[in-house]
Structure formats: structure tokens, C-alpha cells
Write an enzyme that holds these catalytic residues in place. Sequence first.
Site, PDB file in Angstrom:
ATOM      1  N   CYS A   1       4.242  34.823 118.191  1.00 49.97           N
ATOM      2  CA  CYS A   1       3.264  34.303 119.029  1.00 49.97           C
ATOM      3  C   CYS A   1       3.729  34.843 120.466  1.00 49.97           C
ATOM      4  O   CYS A   1       4.694  34.544 121.150  1.00 49.97           O
ATOM      5  CB  CYS A   1       3.354  32.536 119.227  1.00 49.97           C
ATOM      6  SG  CYS A   1       2.521  31.711 120.375  1.00 49.97           S
TER       7      CYS A   1
ATOM      8  N   ASP B   1       1.699  65.033  93.232  1.00 50.06           N
ATOM      9  CA  ASP B   1       1.430  65.139  91.951  1.00 50.06           C
ATOM     10  C   ASP B   1       0.818  66.711  91.835  1.00 50.06           C
ATOM     11  O   ASP B   1       0.884  67.437  90.713  1.00 50.06           O
ATOM     12  CB  ASP B   1       0.281  64.271  91.459  1.00 50.06           C
ATOM     13  CG  ASP B   1       0.712  62.820  91.292  1.00 50.06           C
ATOM     14  OD1 ASP B   1       1.890  62.731  91.056  1.00 50.06           O
ATOM     15  OD2 ASP B   1      -0.049  62.010  91.198  1.00 50.06           O
TER      16      ASP B   1
ATOM     17  N   LEU C   1      36.355  45.046  88.913  1.00 46.65           N
ATOM     18  CA  LEU C   1      36.872  44.736  90.211  1.00 46.65           C
ATOM     19  C   LEU C   1      37.249  43.170  89.799  1.00 46.65           C
ATOM     20  O   LEU C   1      36.643  42.187  89.359  1.00 46.65           O
ATOM     21  CB  LEU C   1      35.653  44.738  91.110  1.00 46.65           C
ATOM     22  CG  LEU C   1      35.208  45.924  91.628  1.00 46.65           C
ATOM     23  CD1 LEU C   1      33.873  45.594  92.642  1.00 46.65           C
ATOM     24  CD2 LEU C   1      36.402  46.570  92.691  1.00 46.65           C
TER      25      LEU C   1
ATOM     26  N   LYS D   1      27.995  44.189  97.430  1.00 50.91           N
ATOM     27  CA  LYS D   1      28.207  44.301  96.277  1.00 50.91           C
ATOM     28  C   LYS D   1      26.637  44.234  95.199  1.00 50.91           C
ATOM     29  O   LYS D   1      26.025  43.299  95.409  1.00 50.91           O
ATOM     30  CB  LYS D   1      29.176  43.358  95.420  1.00 50.91           C
ATOM     31  CG  LYS D   1      29.534  43.603  93.966  1.00 50.91           C
ATOM     32  CD  LYS D   1      30.415  42.360  93.617  1.00 50.91           C
ATOM     33  CE  LYS D   1      30.847  42.810  92.183  1.00 50.91           C
ATOM     34  NZ  LYS D   1      29.433  42.677  91.266  1.00 50.91           N
TER      35      LYS D   1
HETATM   36 ZN   LIG Z   1       1.962  29.551 119.884  1.00 54.42          ZN
END
Ligand SMILES: [Zn+2]
Length: 670
Positions: free
Chosen positions: A426, A35, A81, A114
Site C-alpha cells: 500500500c 524446441d 545423517l 536440508k
Molecule cells: Zn492502505
Amino acid sequence: MSPAEQAARLREQIERANRAYYVLDAPEISDAEYDRLFRELQALEAEHPELQSPDSPTQRVGAIASTALAKHTHQRPMLSLANAFSDEELAAWEERNARLVPEVKKAGYTTEVKIDGTAVSLTYENGHLVVGATRGSGIVGEDVTPNLRTINDIPLSLKGKDHPKLIEVRGEVYLPFASFTRVNKEREKLGEPLFANPRNAAAGALRQLDPNITRGRRLRIFAFTVEVIDGRLNTRTHSELLDLLASWGFPVEPNRKRFASLEEVRQHVDEYEELIAKLDFQADGVVVKVDLLPLYGELGVVGGREPRWAIARKFAPEVAETELLDIQVNVGRTGALNPYAILKPVQITGVTVSRATLHNEDLIATKDIRIGDKVEVIRAGEVIPQIVRPIIQPDFPRGQPWRMPGQCPACGSPTPRVEGEAMRYCPNVSCPARVLEGIVHFASRGAMDIRGLGYERVRQLLDEGLIRNVADLYKITWDQLVQLERYAKQSADQLVAAIENSKKQPLSLLIFGLGIPHVGYTAAVLLARRFGTLDALAVAAREEKLGGIQGIGPVIANSVTAFFNESRNQELLDRLKAAGVNQAEPHAASADGALSGKTYVLTGTLPSLSRSQATSLIEEAGGRVASSVSKKTDAVVAGEDAGSKLDKAKQLGVEIIDEAELLRRVGQTS
Ligand SMILES: [Zn+2]
């Protein structure tokens, strides 16, 4: 520094920041800093009006148009298309083209996602943007130049030199899901009607009379082609054309690829189908284009509207609306925490769907999906159902935004978000959820194929303490099974037989079943064929010799090396071997094969073999396929349109052969 130099420097800094932010998605400076630069330039231009130029970033917000939008006639029509909804339709398209122009089968294809947006045409004169227009009828559109100038993705002047004198760049303007969500939230607050989908919102934003509104919507663009009106380009292929557009400063669809044959395109259609569900903008298929531009003239345009050289392979998913009852988290065998949706059951393509994947927490936040929402669900082919978006009803109170739990739902281990990773993991290798998933994967039909060993039974065997890992499966006895609940003698017989049978599975399926991170079925087959035995693979992995195998990138290679370097994994493999589990691959590259120890490089389009077919032939004969030519290359197999690799081979004096000679060498003379 003169004011002119100062202005030039500021413009350069601002354009650079724009590019980093919008094109590269990697902001280099803070918003506040941006800015400050912007205001400094504005002040300078106000003080020195002679420094103002239409290319200045300050001019991106144009004057407010006082009347309705003016018409604009495109110099070349904007085409649309044709669609193909199946692989058969895609094949039929090529056949039709090949009847007109037989070379089309060897011209290669480019594929691009697309984007479901709205097409525009950008006219550049001597490299400067002069007009931007909507597609309209394809012949006449609307002049929305001031609005398009507010899109920071669009270069006001092209980078580089020697642009043709007059061009029309075609691109797709779109609104990312995040901006779509924000726009709708703002409209909701103002009590305005909500946009049904991002495409409508993008089209609406483009046709505003006040460019400041357009600017606020934060539209994006991908350029997909260029029409040269005056001048010329030296590009021979569509893929080169896309690279050229990128070099001029346009964002170009990043998942674009080039394939040698339509067969290869078809092999990747599923990947695109999975990919588009994860993108942060709406897409509904993959655009396939003939790569070789000189053929376009011969192929022509059907009805002045649909070019024969391009087609949209659409995924035609079936869509349904239902209610999102809950979001739960599953722990995968790699420890990845996967959020998924519990849905009010709904029929899609004849199947009752009650769950859908939600991929990751960012996508849930980006699409602003909340428990209790009415949602649009799609299911296409074999792909897992996906939630496209919430259907926001203005008068309907919504729940709180969803948050990913900070602990593993199975073992309670903390799962902090790692910077740069979309997923949380985990970290506990003994996490019961991870162990369960790993064993179920090992026993699954695509891996060791132990019939009757699904989640429920694996969970039972774990709970009873009969197994802790996959090697333990091979010491389970009939006597132990019949003592378990819900086991009749017959089911115990069947499971014992299925476990015994699984010992004969080829090495590739064993490797896949081990669940080494990043090693999917294809990589497992490549590794098994290449090394023949588990021991040979283990040796190569520990010596870090997996690089250079076609299809095995550094991520896979490192992951396999890490797996074999872990002593607990080696113990597990030793136990599997001792139990009599097969360690060999039937179609392995033979050490005494015709091409044993030889390195080949493929270039150009071969008359009958695809890249992957030629690669497997060479590998099965004991050879190796490298991606670049060096002094160590034994031979280069060159087809039509061979490029720089052929030149390099000539330079280095490497032997050059054709497909017929390759077939002869591997003993497949036709
Ligand atoms: Zn776990």
C-alpha cells in the site's frame, strides 16, 4: 560450417539455455526457440549418425528400459545423517567430536538447507556421466541412469578441466512444490492415487521404467558432496568443495554458509527455520558439516553409516491437519500486504492455532492453497504457524484458486504488483492500517516497551483523534485518558507512567521502534553503538557515511539515509527530542576509546572470540571493522587458517596482531 561444427554449436546453445533455465532460474530464450534448436539437432544427428554422442542433449531421454531396474553397487557407501533436534544436542555433538579430535572446534562449519528429497549418486569417468543410481541400502542402489539423464540440472559432462579420473557426485533429487502440485493435478484427472508429499513423488519419478515419465515430472537436484575414487582434488574445506561442484555445473544449495564456530551456527538456526518455510521446495532442517576436510578421516564414521563430521539439525515441527476457512490480508507498517490464513482452531504443541502466515501470493499459487481446503499446518518453536500444503482429497470438490486483491484492504489504494517483487505494498503513508501497525510496533515490548498499549488501545487513541503518530503519544494527558471509554483511573495512571518510562529506553530501541524499513533490532543496535547519539547517526546518514559498517549492508544504509532525508521524519524526531525521549546509547563506541578512529580487519579463526564478539570489542573501543585489507587498515587480527587477507596485509606492510594483543589493546587482558 560442417555438420560436426553445426552440431557442436547447437549442443552448446541448448546446454547454455538449459543452464540458464534450470540452474540460474533465468531463461535466456523462449520455449519455442528452445524446441526449434532441439529439433534441429535431432534432425542433424539422424542425418549424420556418426555425430551422435552420449553427451548430446538429445540423449537426455534415454531408451525405455524393458526389464526391472538393475542393481548398482556404489564404490563408496552412501552415508546417512545423524539428527539433532535441539541446540543442546548440537552442542553435545561438537563435544563428542572434540574429545576425539580437539581441533574440530576451530575447523569452522558449513551449513546447507536440508532438502527433503531422495539421494542419488552420479558416477563421472573423465568428466562424463556414466552411471546414475539411487541410494538404495547405501551400499547397493538401483541403476536409474536413463532417468537421471532427463534431469536438465545434471551436467552430462562436467565444465572446466582437470577432473579426477573417477568420481561419485552425491546429490539430493527433489520435486519443487509447483511441479508436485502439477503432477498431483494430472494424476487427479486420470483418477490415479495422489502422492502424499514431494519426496515420495520424486522417488517415484526416479524409479520409472519409462524415462519419458521421469522427464515429464521435471525433477531438480542439488549436489552436496563428491567421493573421489581415482584421482585427487585440491580442496581443503567442504565449502570449497561445494564451490567446486558449482563450477563443474551442478546446482548447489544456494543458502549455504560458513561459520567460524558452532556458536555462530546456533545463532543462525532460527533464520534457517524461518527461511525453509518460504522455499519453493520441501526442506526440514539444516545440515551442519565440519568444514576442514582433513579432519574427516580422524573423526570417522559411526557404525559404517553416520559420519561424525556431519549432522542434521532438524526443526521437528509439530504438524496438524485442519480446515482453511478463509484467506485475509493484513497491511504491515511498511505497507506490505501479508496474506494470512484463518483456520478452524486446532491444537499444536499445546497451543490453539487459528491463524497461519501465508507469506505471499506466489507461494499460495505455487502450493495451490485454496479456501475450503484441508491443510497441513506446522508450528515449530517461536516461529509463526505455517501452512505446509493442502491435503488434496480426490473426491472432494475444491474452491477457486485464490487471488490477491488489487487494492489495500484498509484504505482502498490500488496495489499493483511491481515486477521483481514478491509482495504488494500500500503506497499510502497515511494509510490507517500502516499508521496503526507503526505505533503498535513502536510501543511493543521489543522496542519502547509501553505496557498496555496494544492494538485495541492504539486504535482507540487514533479513532478519538488523540494521536496521529508516535510523537503524539508523549503529549497525551491523564485527563484525556480518563474521559475515554474503558479507562479506569488506574489504567490511565499506568499508561501515563509507561509512556513516561519509555523515554529512558536506549537509542537502539528507539531506532528499532521507528520502524525504518529493513532496520531490524540487530541493525539498530549496530547503528546506535557506532554513533552513540541520534544526531550523530542523522548526520552520518545524510552524508551517506553508513557504508563499511560491519553488518550494515547497502540496502539498510540506503533505507536509513532515505529516512533521515525525509523532512517529516526529521520533524517527528525533533518532537521526540523535545518531549525528552532519550537519544543516546549506553554502550556506544566511545570517541576517546582505545581504538578510536582505527580500522581493523579480522581473518582466520581466533582462539576464543567469535567473529561477532571480536567485532563488538573493537567497535565498543571506538574502532571500525572492515571486510578487506587496504592501505588504510591499521591492523589485521589474524587467527588460525588465516587466508588471503593475511597475505595482503604482509604485502602492504599492515601491522598483524593476534587475539591476545587485541584483548590487551581494548583493555581486556586475560
Ligand atoms: Zn492502505
